[in-house]
Design a protein around this motif. Sequence first.
Motif, short mmCIF file in Angstrom:
data_model
loop_
_atom_site.label_atom_id
_atom_site.label_comp_id
_atom_site.label_asym_id
_atom_site.label_seq_id
_atom_site.Cartn_x
_atom_site.Cartn_y
_atom_site.Cartn_z
N TYR A 1 7.94 -0.66 1.94
CA TYR A 1 8.18 -0.23 0.55
C TYR A 1 9.48 -0.85 0.04
N SER B 1 -2.09 0.61 -7.38
CA SER B 1 -1.00 1.08 -6.53
C SER B 1 0.25 1.25 -7.37
N HIS B 2 1.26 1.92 -6.77
CA HIS B 2 2.55 2.13 -7.42
C HIS B 2 2.42 2.97 -8.69
N PRO C 1 -3.15 -3.84 -0.90
CA PRO C 1 -4.43 -3.16 -0.90
C PRO C 1 -5.54 -4.17 -1.16
N ASP D 1 -5.04 1.28 2.72
CA ASP D 1 -4.87 0.73 1.37
C ASP D 1 -3.72 1.41 0.64
N VAL D 2 -3.93 2.61 0.10
CA VAL D 2 -2.84 3.32 -0.59
C VAL D 2 -2.93 4.81 -0.30
N TRP D 3 -1.76 5.46 -0.25
CA TRP D 3 -1.72 6.91 -0.16
C TRP D 3 -2.31 7.52 -1.43
N SER E 1 -1.66 3.97 4.08
CA SER E 1 -1.62 2.79 3.21
C SER E 1 -1.68 1.53 4.05
N PHE F 1 3.49 3.06 -1.83
CA PHE F 1 2.14 2.55 -2.06
C PHE F 1 1.19 3.72 -2.30
N THR F 2 1.07 4.12 -3.56
CA THR F 2 0.34 5.34 -3.93
C THR F 2 -0.75 5.04 -4.94
N GLY F 3 -1.91 5.68 -4.77
CA GLY F 3 -3.04 5.44 -5.65
C GLY F 3 -3.79 6.70 -6.01
#
Length: 423
Positions: A153, A288-289, A337, A350-352, A390, A414-416
């Motif tokens: 990150y 993401s993000h 991702p 991939d993403v949280w 992620s 990394f959040t989705g």
Amino acid sequence: MSISTNQTEPQISILENYLKVRTLTNELCAPLQPEDFVVQPVVDVSPPKWHLAHTTWFFENFVLKPNMADYRVFDKDYHFLFNSYYETEGDRWIRSERGVLSRPWVKEIMAYRTYVDDHMRAYLSDEVISNNTLEVLTIGLHHEQQHQELLVYDLKHILGINPLFPSYKSFRGEVSDTNLEEEFLTVDEGVYTIGYQGKEFSFDNEKGVHQVFLHRYRIQDRLITNGEFMEFIEAGGYQDFNHWLMEGFEWVKKQNIRAPFYWFKQDGAWKHYTLAGLEDINPDEPVSHVSFYEADAFAKWKGKRLPTEFEWEVACKMHEPEIPESANFVDNRNFRPIPRQGENTQFYGDVWEWTNSAYLAYPYYQKPEGALGEYNGKFMINTMVLRGGSYATSRNHIRPTYRNFFHPHLRWQFTGIRLAENF
């Protein structure tokens, strides 16, 4: 990675795991130049050098010092400089000022890692390790894996706000069999068991096995894509207060938020910074993000909602109980991702995924004694739970019960998004 009471072959396995984890941290730092190691653009980001030292301090302080006879610390000042938040361990350097530590040099930190690794190798090879020490060691390995993820990150943030948009690592992977069909998985009304019940390692915040009642619901069988989130932007989603929590809309206005972090328009086309450099946005990749506020607003715009952490866990256990081979983790070295492939539900990697659950203690939660009791429980306030891992998570680090947590405005991680609905 399990805690074993057998003191022969399993102890050798612990040493192998230790060296494997430590090697990955060094590998993640290999593409960096010396100037990269000390940058701290915001308080949430720690300089790479600090991650290298803090994870080493953990093993020195919690394994070697109390257990290895005649162990001498590498440098007595490091205890103050590289303690993170362990009040039990005494004073520490303030988090927001980690970037001013031009000394010790990077080469000194690498010498520190080598020194501790050499002593750990000797200790794990020669000593009979108690069960309590094995538990601390295992926590230390998972702790370093968490810092490996934070390191990725932070590297992206450090490089991504540089106007040159430097590449960390080029993407050489191939994505085939992309499947963007959308279905919703059904979970019937009932009482379900939540929490970790196995015999392998888990964190204390996963324990306190209990039951929850869930109404019948449906949950999306994949993550929301960049293309779908672009539709929200182009529809004026950031300007329409009807989609937003009040606190979230105030955040949008105050920070002038108009798109996910690292996104911007150039000559009428959407671009974003990736760890491979500046790129056109692939509409098929998972978005993401995004912050919790953005994820929640998008869900409302779609006429749906975010799942609770309990709904997410039950659906994952029911529809994807085992991690599929196509799951995208740091083990794959994609550093991004990737579009959903085949029937992979993207519950892992991939993403949280933001959930609509506040990070709170489970029933029967018991805070461990001592410094390691500060690991999770003290943060159970003002944060939201994320699930699934992620592309910076290690495959052997994640499980359906794993609870991550961040403040709702943060989005450098990394959040989705995955959607849910009642019916």
